[in-house]
Enzyme design. Structure first.
Site, PDB file in Angstrom:
ATOM      1  N   HIS A  17       0.846  -1.209   0.000  1.00  0.00           N
ATOM      2  CA  HIS A  17       0.000   0.000   0.000  1.00  0.00           C
ATOM      3  C   HIS A  17       0.880   1.258   0.000  1.00  0.00           C
ATOM      4  O   HIS A  17       0.608   2.212  -0.731  1.00  0.00           O
ATOM      5  CB  HIS A  17      -0.864   0.056   1.275  1.00  0.00           C
ATOM      6  CG  HIS A  17      -1.909  -1.011   1.385  1.00  0.00           C
ATOM      7  ND1 HIS A  17      -2.081  -1.765   2.527  1.00  0.00           N
ATOM      8  CD2 HIS A  17      -2.858  -1.444   0.508  1.00  0.00           C
ATOM      9  CE1 HIS A  17      -3.080  -2.609   2.355  1.00  0.00           C
ATOM     10  NE2 HIS A  17      -3.564  -2.446   1.136  1.00  0.00           N
ATOM     11  N   LYS A  41     -15.807  -7.599   8.239  1.00  0.00           N
ATOM     12  CA  LYS A  41     -16.579  -8.220   9.321  1.00  0.00           C
ATOM     13  C   LYS A  41     -15.781  -8.265  10.623  1.00  0.00           C
ATOM     14  O   LYS A  41     -16.266  -7.857  11.665  1.00  0.00           O
ATOM     15  CB  LYS A  41     -17.015  -9.620   8.903  1.00  0.00           C
ATOM     16  CG  LYS A  41     -18.203  -9.570   7.971  1.00  0.00           C
ATOM     17  CD  LYS A  41     -18.924 -10.917   7.879  1.00  0.00           C
ATOM     18  CE  LYS A  41     -19.878 -10.919   6.688  1.00  0.00           C
ATOM     19  NZ  LYS A  41     -19.242 -11.403   5.430  1.00  0.00           N
ATOM     20  N   ARG A  90      -2.284  -6.183  -8.532  1.00  0.00           N
ATOM     21  CA  ARG A  90      -1.169  -7.094  -8.250  1.00  0.00           C
ATOM     22  C   ARG A  90      -1.062  -8.104  -9.382  1.00  0.00           C
ATOM     23  O   ARG A  90      -0.304  -7.944 -10.302  1.00  0.00           O
ATOM     24  CB  ARG A  90      -1.389  -7.789  -6.896  1.00  0.00           C
ATOM     25  CG  ARG A  90      -1.211  -6.849  -5.720  1.00  0.00           C
ATOM     26  CD  ARG A  90      -1.715  -7.436  -4.444  1.00  0.00           C
ATOM     27  NE  ARG A  90      -3.145  -7.728  -4.549  1.00  0.00           N
ATOM     28  CZ  ARG A  90      -3.914  -8.082  -3.543  1.00  0.00           C
ATOM     29  NH1 ARG A  90      -3.392  -8.241  -2.349  1.00  0.00           N
ATOM     30  NH2 ARG A  90      -5.190  -8.292  -3.713  1.00  0.00           N
ATOM     31  N   SER A 128      -3.054  -7.689   3.040  1.00  0.00           N
ATOM     32  CA  SER A 128      -3.197  -7.559   4.490  1.00  0.00           C
ATOM     33  C   SER A 128      -3.604  -8.899   5.109  1.00  0.00           C
ATOM     34  O   SER A 128      -3.145  -9.249   6.201  1.00  0.00           O
ATOM     35  CB  SER A 128      -4.242  -6.499   4.833  1.00  0.00           C
ATOM     36  OG  SER A 128      -3.843  -5.250   4.331  1.00  0.00           O
TER      37      SER A 128
END
Ligand code: PNS
Length: 160
Positions: A17, A41, A90, A128
């Site tokens: 990032h 979530k 990516r 992540s």
């Protein structure tokens, strides 16, 4: 003034990032990194924590602002007078989802365009979720996140 929005979950911000943010900052007059509220979530970090980590990691970039947003991205872009959405691509696996998202956004807001940065090769595999998984099994994540993010992630996940 060309303002671009780089939206995402950033749970947490990775070196991949940061690579995109730095390249966008060098290209655009202003970059707003926008963390989506209510997007995940079970995030490890709260939105406020993710915003703070991003602020700390980008404090050397004067034209970068960190914010959080709710609802549709294109509505947020309009509120911030941004005509460009930045996303990182990516591998080919990203393409279908990114294409669908950019075309939906363009249908909703024809004057907002998505600009893709291909991720630098050393971060092409990075996400992540992968970072969190490696950390949860005690793996070395120093190549994937900064030392500060690494220690915050270990603290939040209850790891040493
Ligand atoms: O880093 P992520 O989790 O892949 O980011 C996804 C994000 C935040 C860019 C996307 O979920 C989003 O823009 N959500 C806001 C809701 C919205 O506008 N949806 C319509 C786009 S298809």
């Amino acid at each position: 003034m060309v303002t671009a929005i780089y939206p995402g979950s950033f749970d947490p911000v990775t070196r991949g990032h940061l690579d995109i943010i730095e390249r966008a900052s060098a290209t655009m007059e202003k970059v707003i990194v926008a963390v989506l509220r209510n997007g995940m979530k079970n995030p490890v970090f709260t939105v406020e924590e993710r915003v703070k980590l991003l602020q700390e990691e980008t404090s050397h970039l004067e034209n970068v602002e960190i914010d959080a947003f709710d609802g549709l991205l294109v509505d947020y872009a309009k509120r911030r007078s941004a005509k460009i959405i930045i996303r990182g691509l990516r591998a080919v696996t990203d393409f279908e989802y990114e294409l669908q998202m950019s075309q939906t956004n363009r249908k909703l807001a024809p004057d907002v365009d998505t600009l893709f940065f291909t991720t630098s090769l050393e971060y092409a595999y990075l996400s992540s979720s992968i970072v969190k998984e490696v950390a949860s099994f005690g793996g070395d994540i120093s190549a994937f996140v900064t030392p500060h993010v690494e220690s915050e992630l270990r603290r939040k996940m209850g790891l040493k």
